[in-house]
Design a protein around this motif. Structure first.
Motif, short mmCIF file in Angstrom:
data_model
loop_
_atom_site.label_atom_id
_atom_site.label_comp_id
_atom_site.label_asym_id
_atom_site.label_seq_id
_atom_site.Cartn_x
_atom_site.Cartn_y
_atom_site.Cartn_z
N ALA A 92 0.43 -5.12 1.56
CA ALA A 92 1.15 -4.11 2.34
C ALA A 92 1.01 -2.74 1.70
O ALA A 92 0.76 -2.62 0.50
N ARG A 93 1.16 -1.70 2.51
CA ARG A 93 1.02 -0.34 2.01
C ARG A 93 2.34 0.29 1.62
O ARG A 93 2.37 1.41 1.11
N GLY A 94 3.45 -0.39 1.83
CA GLY A 94 4.72 0.18 1.45
C GLY A 94 5.88 -0.40 2.22
O GLY A 94 5.71 -1.17 3.17
N THR A 95 7.08 -0.03 1.78
CA THR A 95 8.32 -0.46 2.40
C THR A 95 9.15 0.77 2.74
O THR A 95 9.21 1.71 1.95
N ARG A 118 4.72 -3.48 14.82
CA ARG A 118 3.52 -4.09 15.41
C ARG A 118 2.28 -3.24 15.16
O ARG A 118 1.19 -3.78 14.93
N SER A 119 2.44 -1.92 15.20
CA SER A 119 1.28 -1.05 15.02
C SER A 119 0.98 -0.77 13.55
O SER A 119 -0.09 -0.25 13.23
N HIS A 120 1.92 -1.11 12.66
CA HIS A 120 1.72 -0.92 11.22
C HIS A 120 2.09 -2.23 10.49
O HIS A 120 3.09 -2.28 9.77
N PRO A 121 1.31 -3.27 10.66
CA PRO A 121 1.66 -4.57 10.07
C PRO A 121 1.66 -4.56 8.54
O PRO A 121 2.21 -5.48 7.92
N ASP A 122 1.07 -3.53 7.94
CA ASP A 122 1.03 -3.45 6.48
C ASP A 122 2.20 -2.67 5.90
O ASP A 122 2.26 -2.44 4.70
N ILE A 123 3.14 -2.25 6.74
CA ILE A 123 4.34 -1.54 6.27
C ILE A 123 5.57 -2.39 6.60
O ILE A 123 5.76 -2.79 7.74
N ARG A 124 6.36 -2.68 5.58
CA ARG A 124 7.56 -3.49 5.78
C ARG A 124 8.77 -2.58 6.01
O ARG A 124 8.92 -1.56 5.34
N ILE A 125 9.62 -2.96 6.94
CA ILE A 125 10.85 -2.21 7.23
C ILE A 125 12.05 -3.04 6.80
O ILE A 125 12.22 -4.17 7.26
N ASP A 126 12.86 -2.49 5.92
CA ASP A 126 14.13 -3.10 5.54
C ASP A 126 15.23 -2.37 6.30
O ASP A 126 15.52 -1.20 6.01
N LEU A 127 15.84 -3.03 7.26
CA LEU A 127 16.83 -2.40 8.13
C LEU A 127 18.23 -2.83 7.75
O LEU A 127 18.52 -4.02 7.61
#
Length: 298
Positions: A92-95, A118-127
């Motif tokens: 992944a490229r980042g969180t 969906r468009s940035h599968p290499d970026i993780r989102i912590d919500l």
């Protein structure tokens, strides 16, 4: 020279947040006796008392508040390092840590975040879902990278841009005398019992302040934490509720309730995205900010 390990710093932050050594020890999974020793070591190394012992808990001293600010910054950097290394291992490229109010999520943010993922599968989102006031604090304290909030609150040290808007409406049982109306003024509701969101939420603060402007006090019968529970309480005849229309629509249908527009200028609320002022965002955060700024709502 000070030598503070991260576990002790996490413990100290927890002590300041909970105002209790025992609760902080429980939160950080440290035995109470060990937590007491760690706190004493922090104070010995600082050469100052960091907390003031009270009959029922503790509170940070001025030196403790200074320590808290630096501890949060150190832990923030440490967490970012761990996340960055983890992302490198996973490809992944980042969180991006996002904190947002429930109103923001139902006003389109959940959909936009899903599209971004969906468009940035290499970026993780912590919500993290929090009231707007808590979201502002989380961004300020570097516990979140991006905040999505209801406009109208102080943003010291933060910058913001418009993202979306929502509209507050009234939810009623079908047999209520106002249920067949298309719109109702807030003044017409002043004699009603209310089911209200808990203190600290933007909706609670807004309706309480507007009632005060009318020289009235709301008759709050029940306070709840979620949109769903509010509608269930309204369905049981405990009062009327005021919620964002986007949140109400599916619940109104499911629970056979009625939705009536709140005919007030302040019922339309602006939703903003906020970040720390003067700080260069990570590449992943920058991608998300650009996506939110270019959404259909912004």
């Amino acid at each position: 020279m000070l030598h503070h390990d991260l576990q002790s710093l996490r413990l100290f932050v927890a002590i300041c947040e909970t105002r209790s050594l025992s609760r902080a020890a429980e939160r950080t999974h440290i035995a109470l006796s060990a937590a007491s020793r760690r706190l004493k070591l922090l104070e010995d190394q600082a050469g100052l008392a960091l907390v003031r012992r009270l009959p029922h808990g503790v509170e940070p001293t001025p030196a403790g508040l200074t320590t808290l600010a630096y501890a949060e910054s150190v832990l923030h950097l440490a967490d970012r390092y761990v996340a960055a290394v983890s992302d490198l291992r996973s490809g992944a490229r980042g969180t991006v840590r996002v904190s947002a109010s429930s109103s923001a999520l139902v006003a389109g943010l959940a959909t936009d975040l899903a599209a971004f993922a969906r468009s940035h599968p290499d970026i993780r989102i912590d919500l993290d879902e929090r009231p707007s006031a808590d979201t502002i604090e989380a961004v300020t304290r570097k516990q979140a990278d991006v905040g999505v909030i209801i406009r109208g609150q102080a943003l010291e040290g933060l910058s913001s841009f418009p993202y979306s808007r929502d509209r507050l409406s009234v939810v009623l049982v079908p047999e209520h005398p106002l249920a067949d109306r298309t719109a109702v003024s807030f003044r017409e509701l002043m004699d009603e019992d209310f089911v209200l969101l808990e203190v600290g939420t933007a909706v609670n603060r807004l309706v309480v302040e507007r009632a005060r402007d009318l020289g009235r006090h709301l008759k709050v019968r029940v306070q709840v934490r979620s949109f769903e529970v509010m509608c269930q309480m309204v369905r049981q005849g405990l009062g009327v509720g005021i919620l964002p229309e986007a949140a109400l629509r599916p619940l109104v249908t499911a629970l056979d309730l009625r939705l009536v527009h709140l005919d007030e200028p302040w019922a339309v609320r602006e939703i903003d995205v906020c970040v720390r002022q003067g700080e260069t965002p990570s590449r992943a955060t920058d991608h998300l900010l650009k996506a939110l700024a270019g959404s259909d709502f912004a």
